[in-house]
Motif scaffolding. Structure first.
Motif, PDB file in Angstrom:
ATOM      1  N   TRP A 268      59.585  44.057  34.474  1.00 25.44           N
ATOM      2  CA  TRP A 268      59.413  45.451  34.886  1.00 25.44           C
ATOM      3  C   TRP A 268      59.124  45.447  36.383  1.00 25.44           C
ATOM      4  CZ3 TRP A 268      60.336  49.817  32.052  1.00 25.44           C
ATOM      5  CH2 TRP A 268      59.960  51.036  32.615  1.00 25.44           C
ATOM      6  N   ASP A 269      60.184  45.346  37.183  1.00 28.07           N
ATOM      7  CA  ASP A 269      60.085  45.380  38.638  1.00 28.07           C
ATOM      8  C   ASP A 269      60.332  46.797  39.117  1.00 28.07           C
ATOM      9  OD1 ASP A 269      59.619  42.694  38.733  1.00 28.07           O
ATOM     10  OD2 ASP A 269      61.574  42.140  39.557  1.00 28.07           O
ATOM     11  N   GLU A 270      59.476  47.280  40.014  1.00 27.13           N
ATOM     12  CA  GLU A 270      59.567  48.659  40.497  1.00 27.13           C
ATOM     13  C   GLU A 270      59.749  48.685  42.008  1.00 27.13           C
ATOM     14  OE1 GLU A 270      56.849  51.583  38.124  1.00 27.13           O
ATOM     15  OE2 GLU A 270      55.644  49.816  38.592  1.00 27.13           O
ATOM     16  N   SER A 271      60.566  49.623  42.465  1.00 30.59           N
ATOM     17  CA  SER A 271      60.647  49.869  43.896  1.00 30.59           C
ATOM     18  C   SER A 271      59.522  50.807  44.349  1.00 30.59           C
ATOM     19  CB  SER A 271      62.011  50.486  44.248  1.00 30.59           C
ATOM     20  OG  SER A 271      62.239  51.675  43.516  1.00 30.59           O
ATOM     21  N   LEU A 272      58.831  51.432  43.410  1.00 31.79           N
ATOM     22  CA  LEU A 272      57.692  52.281  43.755  1.00 31.79           C
ATOM     23  C   LEU A 272      56.545  51.434  44.287  1.00 31.79           C
ATOM     24  CD1 LEU A 272      57.500  54.759  40.733  1.00 31.79           C
ATOM     25  CD2 LEU A 272      58.178  55.298  43.067  1.00 31.79           C
ATOM     26  N   ALA A 273      55.851  51.952  45.290  1.00 33.85           N
ATOM     27  CA  ALA A 273      54.644  51.300  45.776  1.00 33.85           C
ATOM     28  C   ALA A 273      53.444  51.884  45.021  1.00 33.85           C
ATOM     29  CB  ALA A 273      54.529  51.493  47.287  1.00 33.85           C
ATOM     30  N   LEU A 274      52.302  51.965  45.655  1.00 34.08           N
ATOM     31  CA  LEU A 274      51.085  52.391  44.953  1.00 34.08           C
ATOM     32  C   LEU A 274      51.137  53.860  44.557  1.00 34.08           C
ATOM     33  CD1 LEU A 274      48.372  51.445  43.932  1.00 34.08           C
ATOM     34  CD2 LEU A 274      47.381  51.988  46.152  1.00 34.08           C
ATOM     35  N   GLU A 275      51.738  54.699  45.387  1.00 31.86           N
ATOM     36  CA  GLU A 275      51.952  56.114  45.086  1.00 31.86           C
ATOM     37  C   GLU A 275      50.653  56.831  44.702  1.00 31.86           C
ATOM     38  OE1 GLU A 275      54.991  57.232  45.682  1.00 31.86           O
ATOM     39  OE2 GLU A 275      55.712  55.189  46.027  1.00 31.86           O
ATOM     40  N   GLY A 276      49.583  56.574  45.468  1.00 29.89           N
ATOM     41  CA  GLY A 276      48.347  57.323  45.281  1.00 29.89           C
ATOM     42  C   GLY A 276      47.527  56.966  44.057  1.00 29.89           C
ATOM     43  N   ARG A 277      47.796  55.831  43.404  1.00 26.79           N
ATOM     44  CA  ARG A 277      47.081  55.480  42.170  1.00 26.79           C
ATOM     45  C   ARG A 277      45.965  54.455  42.407  1.00 26.79           C
ATOM     46  NH1 ARG A 277      50.464  52.872  38.144  1.00 26.79           N
ATOM     47  NH2 ARG A 277      48.896  53.497  36.600  1.00 26.79           N
ATOM     48  N   ALA A 278      45.437  54.375  43.610  1.00 21.94           N
ATOM     49  CA  ALA A 278      44.449  53.345  43.904  1.00 21.94           C
ATOM     50  C   ALA A 278      43.215  53.465  43.028  1.00 21.94           C
ATOM     51  CB  ALA A 278      44.048  53.410  45.375  1.00 21.94           C
ATOM     52  N   GLY A 279      42.815  54.676  42.679  1.00 21.20           N
ATOM     53  CA  GLY A 279      41.612  54.865  41.877  1.00 21.20           C
ATOM     54  C   GLY A 279      41.641  54.073  40.588  1.00 21.20           C
ATOM     55  N   TYR A 280      42.799  53.978  39.965  1.00 20.34           N
ATOM     56  CA  TYR A 280      42.946  53.171  38.753  1.00 20.34           C
ATOM     57  C   TYR A 280      43.476  51.778  39.069  1.00 20.34           C
ATOM     58  CZ  TYR A 280      45.518  51.128  34.875  1.00 20.34           C
ATOM     59  OH  TYR A 280      46.038  50.252  33.965  1.00 20.34           O
ATOM     60  N   TYR A 281      44.560  51.716  39.835  1.00 21.70           N
ATOM     61  CA  TYR A 281      45.308  50.466  39.954  1.00 21.70           C
ATOM     62  C   TYR A 281      44.501  49.375  40.648  1.00 21.70           C
ATOM     63  CZ  TYR A 281      49.387  47.458  40.368  1.00 21.70           C
ATOM     64  OH  TYR A 281      50.258  46.412  40.241  1.00 21.70           O
ATOM     65  N   ASP A 282      43.698  49.721  41.641  1.00 26.06           N
ATOM     66  CA  ASP A 282      42.992  48.688  42.395  1.00 26.06           C
ATOM     67  C   ASP A 282      41.931  48.005  41.551  1.00 26.06           C
ATOM     68  OD1 ASP A 282      42.861  47.346  44.922  1.00 26.06           O
ATOM     69  OD2 ASP A 282      40.909  48.277  45.250  1.00 26.06           O
ATOM     70  N   ARG A 283      41.545  48.626  40.450  1.00 24.23           N
ATOM     71  CA  ARG A 283      40.582  48.006  39.533  1.00 24.23           C
ATOM     72  C   ARG A 283      41.271  47.283  38.380  1.00 24.23           C
ATOM     73  NH1 ARG A 283      38.280  52.260  41.912  1.00 24.23           N
ATOM     74  NH2 ARG A 283      36.064  52.165  42.424  1.00 24.23           N
ATOM     75  N   ALA A 284      42.567  47.497  38.252  1.00 24.19           N
ATOM     76  CA  ALA A 284      43.304  46.865  37.156  1.00 24.19           C
ATOM     77  C   ALA A 284      44.207  45.757  37.669  1.00 24.19           C
ATOM     78  CB  ALA A 284      44.124  47.923  36.414  1.00 24.19           C
ATOM     79  N   GLY A 285      45.161  46.100  38.538  1.00 28.29           N
ATOM     80  CA  GLY A 285      46.124  45.121  39.014  1.00 28.29           C
ATOM     81  C   GLY A 285      47.287  44.986  38.057  1.00 28.29           C
ATOM     82  N   ALA A 286      48.313  44.276  38.497  1.00 29.28           N
ATOM     83  CA  ALA A 286      49.566  44.195  37.749  1.00 29.28           C
ATOM     84  C   ALA A 286      49.386  43.520  36.396  1.00 29.28           C
ATOM     85  CB  ALA A 286      50.606  43.439  38.578  1.00 29.28           C
ATOM     86  N   LEU A 287      48.529  42.509  36.308  1.00 25.29           N
ATOM     87  CA  LEU A 287      48.383  41.779  35.047  1.00 25.29           C
ATOM     88  C   LEU A 287      47.824  42.677  33.953  1.00 25.29           C
ATOM     89  CD1 LEU A 287      48.726  38.776  34.007  1.00 25.29           C
ATOM     90  CD2 LEU A 287      46.241  38.631  34.211  1.00 25.29           C
TER      91      LEU A 287
END
Length: 485
Positions: free
Chosen positions: A200-219
């Motif tokens: 699941w490779d995406e061309s999208l970057a973070l797109e404003g989701r730091a509140g969730y994503y930075d605590r989760a990460g890709a794994l």
């Protein structure tokens, strides 16, 4: 069918992008009647009128393909409560009323335990159901504790740990293609399949989701749930039925058969990376660490790759590679099944007989098969591709999941022991990454990801690995039903 849906975290991105359009799709398909009621709960200091205005704007933005009348009907059914989801009194006021409710926790995983505890004290009406988004917990310990809390609140059959990937047409077609075609199931094993890429490779970057994503990460965001679920469907034994018990038992078998990774295995078989500044889609993209809301000290990965092997008769000797990344040059979302090469070509045939690849495209939803045939010149081999575009589903993925929740069909939800086993598979990876045993690589936004390693582990018949990458496929295991060579 439950006719009251309560969304906790109703003013968030999940509700806007998926839940509201999903409900509108159900209404348009005639699956929701006039008696259906939607209740939104969130921290925003809104009244029902303001929530309805917001919901209308989100449907105008994210539900453009749906009839406007269906969206208006969903909005008209909605009410709103400002509430603290961890406060039992607030939660009790939200769920109060006649008949059971489906309580959808559209919340960060860290809030799940407190929200479930509040629901317990709020005295849910009998027959109610709980819906939790992925990831289920933040690690194995939190998943175990969350399962314990849920077991005290409602029966397991009333818990829906949803993963919208399981409702995608192509994902379900993995099973259909395998089990309904005589030509495939007999060769669906390590004797004929060298490796499987689940990507699941995406061309999208973070797109404003730091509140969730930075605590989760890709794994945690993708591999621990979505991609492991795809692994289960690709590798599971044929179930007796597609009923919830049979299907989920077979998926659990796959997770239990994953060979445990040691610290040394993790260093050889996993990769993590994050994107730096680059050009993507004709625009400049800042480095992940420069995105708003990101804490660089966390070392959050935006790219994760894990290579797994299964210790069972069907798959011994096949490599399963799970990979996901953000801000990459192109979207690549597929399950690619790589068959082993033919053992011999007759004299007189020239050219390369490339191994066959069966590809399940996830977005867009396609099915293709890479073959080898005769090209323009006689006796000269050339690549051929057969491609089929899958008909659009009757319902989008989230509409299907919501319908299952309201109807009480748990087939496409994750059972508690399955959720725990998925964490057990990746706990050694999380531990090794946290200890710094795997370097955090970097790749420019708009690239194909981190550079290829010069060496990769190669599986052997005995289940060991060496440190070199071979261009030849590993020696195949015996096919099911045959003794090992």
């Amino acid at each position: 069918m439950i006719e009251r849906l309560v969304i906790f975290g109703a003013t968030g991105d999940l509700t806007a992008r998926y839940l509201l359009p999903g409900l509108a799709a159900l209404r348009a398909a005639g699956r929701l009647g006039d008696s259906f009621r939607l209740t939104g709960a969130g921290r925003q200091d809104w009244d029902t009128g303001e929530f309805r205005e917001w919901a209308t704007a989100q449907l105008d933005r994210h539900g453009t393909a749906l009839p406007a009348s269906a969206g208006r009907a969903v909005v008209a059914s909605a009410a709103y409560h400002q509430a603290d989801v961890t406060d039992p009194a607030d939660v009790a006021a939200v769920v109060a009323g006649d008949g059971p409710v489906a309580a959808y926790l559209a919340l960060p995983p860290a809030v799940f335990p407190a929200a479930v505890s509040a629901l317990h004290e709020a005295d849910l009406p009998p027959g109610s159901r709980i819906v939790l988004e992925k990831p289920f917990g933040e690690d194995l310990d939190s998943a175990l504790e969350l399962n314990r809390l849920l077991a005290d609140l409602v029966p397991e059959q009333a818990v829906f740990r949803v993963d919208h990937f399981l409702a995608m047409t192509t994902v379900q077609n993995v099973l259909g293609t395998r089990l309904a075609n005589r030509m495939l199931e007999p060769v669906w094993n390590a004797a004929h399949i060298a490796e499987v890429d689940i990507v699941w490779d995406e061309s999208l970057a973070l797109e404003g989701r730091a509140g969730y994503y930075d605590r989760a990460g890709a794994l945690k965001d993708m591999v621990q749930n979505h991609l492991l679920q795809l692994l289960c469907l690709v590798a599971m034994e044929p179930p007796i039925s597609l009923g919830e018990r049979d299907l989920r038992d077979r998926k659990l078998d796959v997770l239990r058969s994953v060979r445990p990774l040691t610290g040394a295995d993790v260093a050889r078989r996993t990769r993590r990376a994050r994107y730096t500044a680059g050009r993507l889609g004709g625009r400049d993209v800042p480095a992940y660490t420069g995105e708003s809301g990101v804490d660089p000290a966390r070392g959050t990965e935006t790219f994760a790759e894990v290579e797994l092997e299964l210790d069972n008769w069907r798959w011994a000797g096949t490599r399963f590679r799970l990979r996901t990344g953000k801000a990459l040059r192109r979207d690549r979302k597929e399950v690619a099944v790589h068959f082993r090469g033919v053992p011999h070509l007759p004299l007189g045939l020239s050219g390369e007989a490339r191994p066959n690849v069966l590809r399940f495209g996830l977005d867009p939803e396609t099915l293709s098969l890479d073959l080898t045939g005769i090209g323009a010149s006689a006796h000269t081999l050339a690549p051929l591709m057969l491609t089929a575009r899958i008909d659009p589903p009757e319902l989008p993925a989230y509409a299907r999941l919501l319908l299952d929740v309201l109807d009480g069909n748990a087939t496409l939800s994750i059972r508690g022991d399955e959720a725990e086993e998925a964490w057990r598979v990746l706990t050694p990876v999380l531990s090794a990454w946290s200890a710094g045993l795997v370097p955090l690589e970097e790749y420019p936004a708009g690239s194909d990801g981190p550079r290829e390693r010069t060496s990769q582990p190669t599986p052997t018949r005995e289940g060991r690995t060496d440190g070199t990458r071979s261009t030849a496929a590993a020696e195949p295991a015996a096919a099911p039903g045959q003794p090992p060579g």
